[in-house]
Design an enzyme around this catalytic site. Structure first.
Site, PDB file in Angstrom:
ATOM      1  N   HIS A   1      22.935  -8.979 -25.074  1.00 15.10           N
ATOM      2  CA  HIS A   1      23.539  -7.819 -25.750  1.00 15.10           C
ATOM      3  C   HIS A   1      24.048  -8.223 -27.138  1.00 15.10           C
ATOM      4  CE1 HIS A   1      23.548  -5.050 -22.273  1.00 15.10           C
ATOM      5  NE2 HIS A   1      23.676  -6.149 -21.566  1.00 15.10           N
TER       6      HIS A   1
ATOM      7  N   GLU B   1      22.469  -8.957 -17.882  1.00 16.11           N
ATOM      8  CA  GLU B   1      21.250  -8.434 -18.499  1.00 16.11           C
ATOM      9  C   GLU B   1      20.729  -9.312 -19.643  1.00 16.11           C
ATOM     10  OE1 GLU B   1      21.644  -3.739 -17.645  1.00 16.11           O
ATOM     11  OE2 GLU B   1      22.699  -4.406 -19.436  1.00 16.11           O
TER      12      GLU B   1
ATOM     13  N   ASP C   1      28.446  -4.945 -28.077  1.00 16.60           N
ATOM     14  CA  ASP C   1      27.136  -4.769 -27.443  1.00 16.60           C
ATOM     15  C   ASP C   1      26.105  -4.716 -28.559  1.00 16.60           C
ATOM     16  OD1 ASP C   1      25.072  -3.990 -25.478  1.00 16.60           O
ATOM     17  OD2 ASP C   1      26.824  -3.685 -24.201  1.00 16.60           O
TER      18      ASP C   1
HETATM   19  C1  ACM Z   1      26.090  -3.654 -16.603  1.00 12.97           C
HETATM   20  O1  ACM Z   1      25.986  -2.484 -16.259  1.00 12.97           O
HETATM   21  N1  ACM Z   1      25.151  -4.213 -17.343  1.00 12.97           N
HETATM   22  C2  ACM Z   1      27.223  -4.481 -16.234  1.00 12.97           C
END
Ligand code: ACM
Length: 549
Positions: free
Chosen positions: A242, A307, A170
């Site tokens: 990410h 995201e 991440d």
């Molecule tokens: C997530 O909570 N972005 C999968």
């Protein structure tokens, strides 16, 4: 018999007890004998040697594939235990059930002298309702050393949970050795400090370096340890968003190759995103190959897709030209195309891709891609209707990084409130879905995002006993029954013997509270209704931004 967790399909008590003395023999096919011995390792059972034959073994195990995967039957009589298992996993679970029928001392690391190892006579017939019974562990935000991962596997196994989804990268860290791209672990695996403030507050930091990664040999060990315990490791390399830790190591694979990235020391969404150009696909292919090579069998490989802020793609002339060349109308289509390419790469290696639901919304997945609808059942139903297998992963109630009570007594949490009762009431396969949609729900999984889980003690607190409720539902396929609370009371005695620092259902122990320092939780800082509304809105588009919490 009435204290088993998860609840078996059939459990019938008969008169009498059986005593399973430490060192007793187990007979049957070697793989099944090994599985039973591993489940009951505390008793140091011995494989019966061929000459001694079945008749002298205290536990006799046979295989009957007709029972189905992971299924088992047990007959406990006064003179012996007979197990019939559908496969090796079924034998392992039969052993776990026998362990629950023994005194709670069966959960200690060694047989404590003076224990009487008796269990009630009777019959059990059992099989899981759902094939994916998972736990997700975010080892990127806060690294968990290998010993914690192995311990988590032990805990999953004793709950008959069978998937460990490891979120390996991440913005805040990359967690795997790479020989092909060594800067990933040399640069991407650590940060100088970590934020201590809440979202929307003036940032403060702890000034403490944080980091760590698993070597490829560690991954091989984790995978083998898990496989022996009927747990499949599902690695996640979350792309294309990410990406700060990857880009701190290799900025050339980013949408802004001239940018100097840092491994992030704060939470939330970052705009850092990989480029979708062929060089990035080649880079990720090499990394996937290393991870697959280390883990061995990798039936499922998670590629994230969540995201993503696509602004840098839209702003890049090179990426826009590539998008046009592919005949794609918008960056969202390119996001879908990129993930599809990676899923094809994985398919060529025998791995099925798994994605978070944003990747489904953008609409170009391979049919065999498994979707995790974290934003709730609406998007999950759409994925199932489109023919994808679905693993239920909704924030409410399966994000266990959320506090169990909106109380200042709780330790710091990223959100609230998800209680044990909320989890126990969860329905993984909604009744109102069509038959075909319901059939595509292959399981459920709880999530342990680790922004607010800095260590193993906090992990225990967040995971259990909510994980016990999730295990019950994943095994039975239905919300926990009325008798769950009584069975959980007995089960927590086992957890105590194992040494799990779970959250007592009545509330935290004094030393588990948030206190007044850095672990202070401030209830109400996060508006849950606002989060829910934004999650719902976001399911309408691929262009998502995490609700700011
Ligand atoms: C997530 O909570 N972005 C999968």
């Amino acid at each position: 018999m009435d204290r088993l967790l998860p609840r078996p399909r059939v459990a019938e008590r008969a008169p009498g007890v059986f005593e399973l003395t430490p060192g007793s023999a187990v007979s049957g096919p070697a793989a099944l004998v090994d599985a039973v011995r591993l489940s009951l390792a505390v008793l140091d059972l011995r494989p019966a040697d061929a000459a001694a034959a079945d008749a002298f073994a205290a536990v006799r195990v046979t295989e009957d594939a007709a029972l189905g995967p992971e299924a088992y039957e047990i007959e406990i009589a006064a003179e012996a235990v007979r197990i019939v298992a559908g496969d090796r996993a079924g034998a392992f679970y039969a052993g776990q059930t026998l362990r629950q029928l023994l005194p709670a001392e069966a959960y200690r690391a060694t047989a404590v002298p003076g224990t009487t190892w008796t269990m009630p006579c009777g019959r059990i017939a059992d099989a899981p309702a759902l094939s994916w019974r998972g736990a997700h562990l975010d080892v990127a935000r806060n690294f968990l050393p290998k010993r914690e991962v192995l311990r988590m596997i032990d805990l999953l196994a004793l709950h008959k949970l069978n998937r460990l989804h490891l979120h390996l990268v991440d913005d805040q860290g990359w967690r795997v050795e790479s020989r092909a791209y060594p800067l990933l672990h040399e640069v991407g695996s650590h940060r100088d400090q970590t934020t201590t403030s809440y979202y929307r507050e003036e940032p403060t930091f702890d000034g403490v370096p944080h980091g760590g990664y698993y070597t490829l040999a560690d991954l091989a060990e984790i995978s083998a340890y898990a496989a022996a315990r009927a747990v499949t490791v599902v690695p996640e390399i979350d792309v294309p968003g990410h990406a700060s830790a990857i880009l701190a190591a290799y900025p050339r694979f980013g949408a802004r190759p001239e940018e100097r990235y840092r491994v992030l020391d704060r939470w939330g969404i970052s705009p850092a995103i990989l480029s979708p150009l062929p060089a990035t696909v080649d880079f990720l292919t090499a990394v996937f190959d290393e991870v697959i090579g280390a883990l061995g069998a990798v039936p499922y490989f998670h590629i994230g897709g969540d995201e993503c802020v696509l602004d840098d793609w839209a702003a890049s002339a090179e990426i826009s030209a590539y998008q046009s060349e592919l005949g794609l109308a918008a960056p969202a289509d390119l996001h879908a195309w990129f993930l599809r390419r990676l899923a094809d790469v994985l398919a060529a290696r025998g791995c099925r891709a798994v994605v978070w639901d944003e990747a489904f919304v953008s609409g170009m997945l391979r049919q065999d891609t498994v979707v995790m609808p974290w934003r709730g059942p609406d998007v999950g139903r759409r994925a199932a209707a489109a023919g994808h297998e679905v693993v239920a992963t909704p924030v409410f109630p399966l994000y266990f990084d959320y506090a169990e009570a909106a109380s200042p007594e709780e330790p710091l949490a990223i959100g609230e409130t998800i209680t044990l009762a909320d989890v126990a009431a969860f329905t993984p396969v909604p009744a109102e879905w069509s038959g075909a949609e319901r059939d595509r729900v292959i399981g459920m999984q709880f999530q342990l995002w680790s922004e607010r889980i800095p260590d193993g003690r906090t992990l225990d607190y967040r995971a259990w006993p909510r994980g016990c409720a999730a295990a019950e539902i994943a095994w039975t396929g239905t919300p926990a029954a009325d008798c769950f609370t009584r069975r959980l009371d007995a089960h927590l005695v086992r957890m105590d013997a194992f040494g799990v620092e779970y959250r007592p259902p009545a509330g935290p122990r004094p030393w588990q509270r948030g206190g007044t320092g850095w672990r202070r939780h401030r209830p109400g800082v996060i508006d849950v209704h606002e989060v829910m509304r934004r999650l719902y809105d976001l399911t309408q588009s691929a262009d998502s931004t995490r609700p700011s919490m």
